[in-house]
Every structure is written in structure tokens, then in C-alpha cells.
Scaffold this active site. Structure first.
Site, mmCIF file in Angstrom:
data_model
loop_
_atom_site.group_PDB
_atom_site.id
_atom_site.type_symbol
_atom_site.label_atom_id
_atom_site.label_comp_id
_atom_site.label_asym_id
_atom_site.label_seq_id
_atom_site.Cartn_x
_atom_site.Cartn_y
_atom_site.Cartn_z
ATOM 1 N N ARG A 47 -13.446 -6.051 -12.025
ATOM 2 C CA ARG A 47 -12.205 -6.820 -11.800
ATOM 3 C C ARG A 47 -10.985 -6.023 -12.270
ATOM 4 O O ARG A 47 -9.877 -6.246 -11.796
ATOM 5 C CB ARG A 47 -12.299 -8.200 -12.458
ATOM 6 N N ASP B 100 9.499 -5.672 0.591
ATOM 7 C CA ASP B 100 8.304 -5.626 1.433
ATOM 8 C C ASP B 100 8.548 -4.549 2.484
ATOM 9 O O ASP B 100 9.345 -4.718 3.402
ATOM 10 C CB ASP B 100 8.063 -6.997 2.085
ATOM 11 N N LYS C 193 -2.023 -3.411 7.186
ATOM 12 C CA LYS C 193 -1.286 -2.976 8.386
ATOM 13 C C LYS C 193 -1.328 -1.456 8.504
ATOM 14 O O LYS C 193 -2.399 -0.888 8.628
ATOM 15 C CB LYS C 193 0.126 -3.535 8.339
#
Ligand code: PLP
Length: 385
Positions: A49, A174, A199
Site C-alpha cells: 500500500r 489538471d 489517458k
């Protein structure tokens, strides 16, 4: 290579930051799938994690590309973006763009409605509007998305940063559509950069991932890392391995997508069946002057068109393409087309006649022919006009 030994982004990417496996000399890192690590090994790794050796290579590469200090990968772009807002104290003021990735806008509205954050939406392509909004709302964070999905409006990052910093606010960008190859927001003064790595960074439509890069390893980075640990919004080893492989070809993929998007934008700009072409590479785009400088001559692989005849005409064109696949997402090697209004819903600022195109790396002549044929088919059906 420059005199100080630094190499260009394309070289860094192709070589995954210069990776050579210390144990074997392998140029591709082994896929370390273990969730736990023996304490006596001396590796310092404890549990997956927090400790993902392959993700760490991709994080270092992303941080270097963005000129940042540290990067954190998350299980998706949404996980990365929402962590940035969740790192803010309760009741903090946020300014976000009216035009932005719709699902994050919806989530921010929910945050506002619940009282967790005070969120104002502003036209981020208008520096004056941002200045006025900063006067109205005590703001902890200004969120920018440029080019902004799906109208591809442009925000002048440096100008927005000057205003935000003067008002005591941090700035997060972003930069999913721009990629670090076209825009490096930290070099323009931003504090954080966020990517949907699903993306362009990965580029093959076979995983979801997100990334945050911080300008310095400060308390914001520590809070983001702690949030990722506590929420468990981590990237799995296989996804991290795939992402690193995808990133190796980003420079070539992005160059081709930018060139083909420009070809398509110019071609459709003269088409009487198209009301408008929204692409910052076109001289008549309102953000063109800023984009030409901020995006260093590349304008990205994303554009939208507005079809004469409204929603039914747009839907018919999307349904008629063969090479452009009718699917959501963006930044992959295959070209996609999507009628956005039905996806985003009635309160979206997106017009009903808008089709979003994600331009892939296919032969541009095939892409042009596909769009021309789809427009002709909608016209023959009497929908365009
Ligand atoms: N930011 C932008 C600009 C996006 O287009 C998307 C997704 O479409 C996201 C963030 C969210 O990323 P993800 O789908 O990886 O959660």
C-alpha cells in the site's frame, strides 16, 4: 544532451528515466507483485500500500518530466484529483473552472452542497473573472484544467498563479490533455500538477491510473501520501508496470496525435456542415495566443466539433464513424468520438451539438475520410442543416 548532462523528455521517456535493474541489468523492471517484503532484506520496503517498486520508477519519471520534486501515483485520475481536495481543511474555499472534466465538477458540487468545501466556479479563461472571484471568496486552492475538457478552453497558468498566490491560494493544474511534453505547470509557478494517467501517459486504453506531482516535498505532499495510504487508493503492480511501458512511447504518440488533430481541425474548419471547431491550435480560437506560448507550439490531440443540425445530427455523425470508435475516454492510440451532452447531463455547459474527438495515431488520411463519410451520411439522412 545539454552541457550539464540533462537529456530531453523524449529520451527520458524512451528509457524509463534511464532504468537498469541493479540485480540483473534488465532494461525493463521486473513485475514485483509481492504485497509484503521481508524485513531482514534491507530493502526498506514493507507493504504494497506504500511500497510499490515499479510504481516508484514511474513516479520518479513523472516528477522529472514535470520538473517537480515528488510524484504520487493513485488508482485513477479521480482518486488523484479528489485527494488534492481532501487534503484541504474542512470548509476551505476552492475556485474551479466552469469548463472542466465533468465528473470532477459534479463531485465538487457535492462537496459544496455537503459543506465540506466552499466551491466557486469561474471562467478560468478570463483572468479578470478569476481576480474578481478571488476577491469574493477566501480561497485555499485554485484548480485549473488546460486545455479544458471538452471545450478545450485555455487558462493562462502564469497569470492565474500570480493572482492566486497574491491572494494566498495554492494552484493545482489538471494537465491531462497537455501532457508534460506540451506544458510544465510547475515551471509556470503552479504548486501541484494532476494527471489522469489513464489517458496520454499510458496511452493504450488498458488501465486507469492517476498522478499528482508536487513542486516541493512539503506538508501537502505528506498529506497526500498519508491520504493515499489511509484510503488505499494505490496503483497495483501490474498497472504500474503497464503504465511505465506506455510512457516509453509518449513522445512519439503525442507528436502524432498533435499533428493529426491540427490536420483534422484545419480540414473541418472549412466544412459547412460544421458550426465550429474547438481546437486551441486554430488561430481564431480565443485561447490560441496563450496556448501557442504555454504549450510550446503543440496544441494536443483533443478537439471538439459542433455539428450543424444540433444534437440529433451530432448523434448521427458519432454513430456513423467506423475508424473513430464511439467510446468515452481520451489519449489512447485509437481515435475516439463521443457525443458529450447525453454523458454530462442537462447542467453541463457543453452544447448538445458537440462531438469530442480524441485523435489517435492512425493514418490521418483515414481519419479525415472517416469523418467526411460520417458527416455525409448524417447529411444524406436530412439531419445536418
Ligand atoms: N481529468 C481529466 C481531464 C479527465 O478527462 C479525466 C477522465 O476522463 C479525469 C481527470 C479522471 O481520470 P480517471 O478516469 O483516470 O479517473
Amino acid at each position: 544532451m545539454s552541457a550539464d548532462g540533462t537529456v530531453h523528455a523524449a529520451t527520458l521517456l524512451a528509457q524509463a528515466g534511464g532504468y537498469v535493474d541493479p540485480a540483473t541489468g534488465a532494461l525493463v523492471p521486473p513485475l514485483v507483485a509481492s504485497s509484503t517484503f521481508e524485513r531482514r532484506s534491507g530493502s526498506g520496503l514493507v507493504y504494497l500500500r506504500d511500497d510499490n517498486p515499479v510504481a516508484a520508477i514511474a513516479e520518479d519519471l513523472l516528477a522529472t518530466l514535470e520538473g517537480g520534486s515528488k510524484a504520487l501515483l493513485f488508482s485513477s485520475g479521480m482518486a488523484a484529483a479528489t485527494a488534492v481536495f481532501e487534503a484541504l481543511p474542512a470548509g476551505a474555499g476552492v475556485l474551479a473552472p466552469e469548463v472542466m472534466y465533468w465528473n470532477l465538477r459534479r463531485w465538487l458540487r457535492d462537496q459544496h452542497a455537503s459543506g465540506r468545501l466552499r466551491v466557486g466556479f469561474v471562467d478560468m479563461s478570463d483572468v479578470g473573472a478569476l481576480a474578481a472571484a478571488l476577491d469574493r471568496l477566501a480561497t485555499a486552492l485554485v484548480w485549473i484544467e488546460t486545455p479544458a475538457n471538452p471545450l478545450w478552453t485555455i487558462t493562462d497558468i502564469a497569470a492565474a498563479v500570480r493572482l492566486a498566490h497574491a491572494a494566498g491560494a495554492r494552484v493545482a493544474v489538471d494537465s491531462t490533455a497537455a501532457t508534460p511534453l506540451a506544458t510544465r505547470p510547475l515551471s509556470l509557478g503552479a504548486d501541484l500538477v494532476v494527471h489522469s494517467a489513464s489517458k496520454y501517459l499510458n496511452g493504450h486504453s488498458d488501465l486507469v491510473a492517476g498522478g499528482v506531482v508536487t513542486a516541493c516535498a512539503d506538508e501537502v505532499f505528506d498529506r497526500l501520501r498519508a491520504l493515499r495510504h489511509d484510503r488505499g487508493a494505490v496503483l497495483g503492480p501490474f498497472e504500474a508496470w503497464l503504465l511505465l511501458r506506455g510512457m516509453r512511447t509518449l513522445a512519439l504518440r503525442f507528436e502524432r496525435a498533435c499533428a493529426s488533430a491540427m490536420t483534422i481541425a484545419r480540414h473541418l474548419a472549412g466544412d459547412p456542415r460544421v458550426v465550429a471547431v474547438l481546437y486551441p491550435g486554430l488561430a481564431d480560437h480565443p485561447g490560441h495566443r496563450v496556448a501557442a506560448c504555454q504549450m510550446q507550439g503543440r496544441f494536443g490531440g483533443m478537439l471538439s466539433i459542433r455539428v450543424r443540425g444540433g444534437g440529433p445530427a451530432a448523434a448521427a455523425v458519432a454513430a456513423a464513424t467506423r475508424i473513430f470508435k464511439q467510446a468515452t475516454s481520451l489519449g489512447g492510440v485509437e481515435s475516439l468520438i463521443e457525443h458529450r451532452k447525453p454523458v454530462e447531463g442537462p447542467d453541463s455547459p457543453v452544447p448538445d451539438d458537440l462531438l469530442r474527438l480524441s485523435v489517435g495515431i492512425e493514418d490521418p488520411a483515414d481519419l479525415l475520410a472517416d469523418l467526411d463519410a460520417a458527416l455525409a451520411s448524417a447529411e444524406a439522412a436530412g439531419l445536418v442543416g
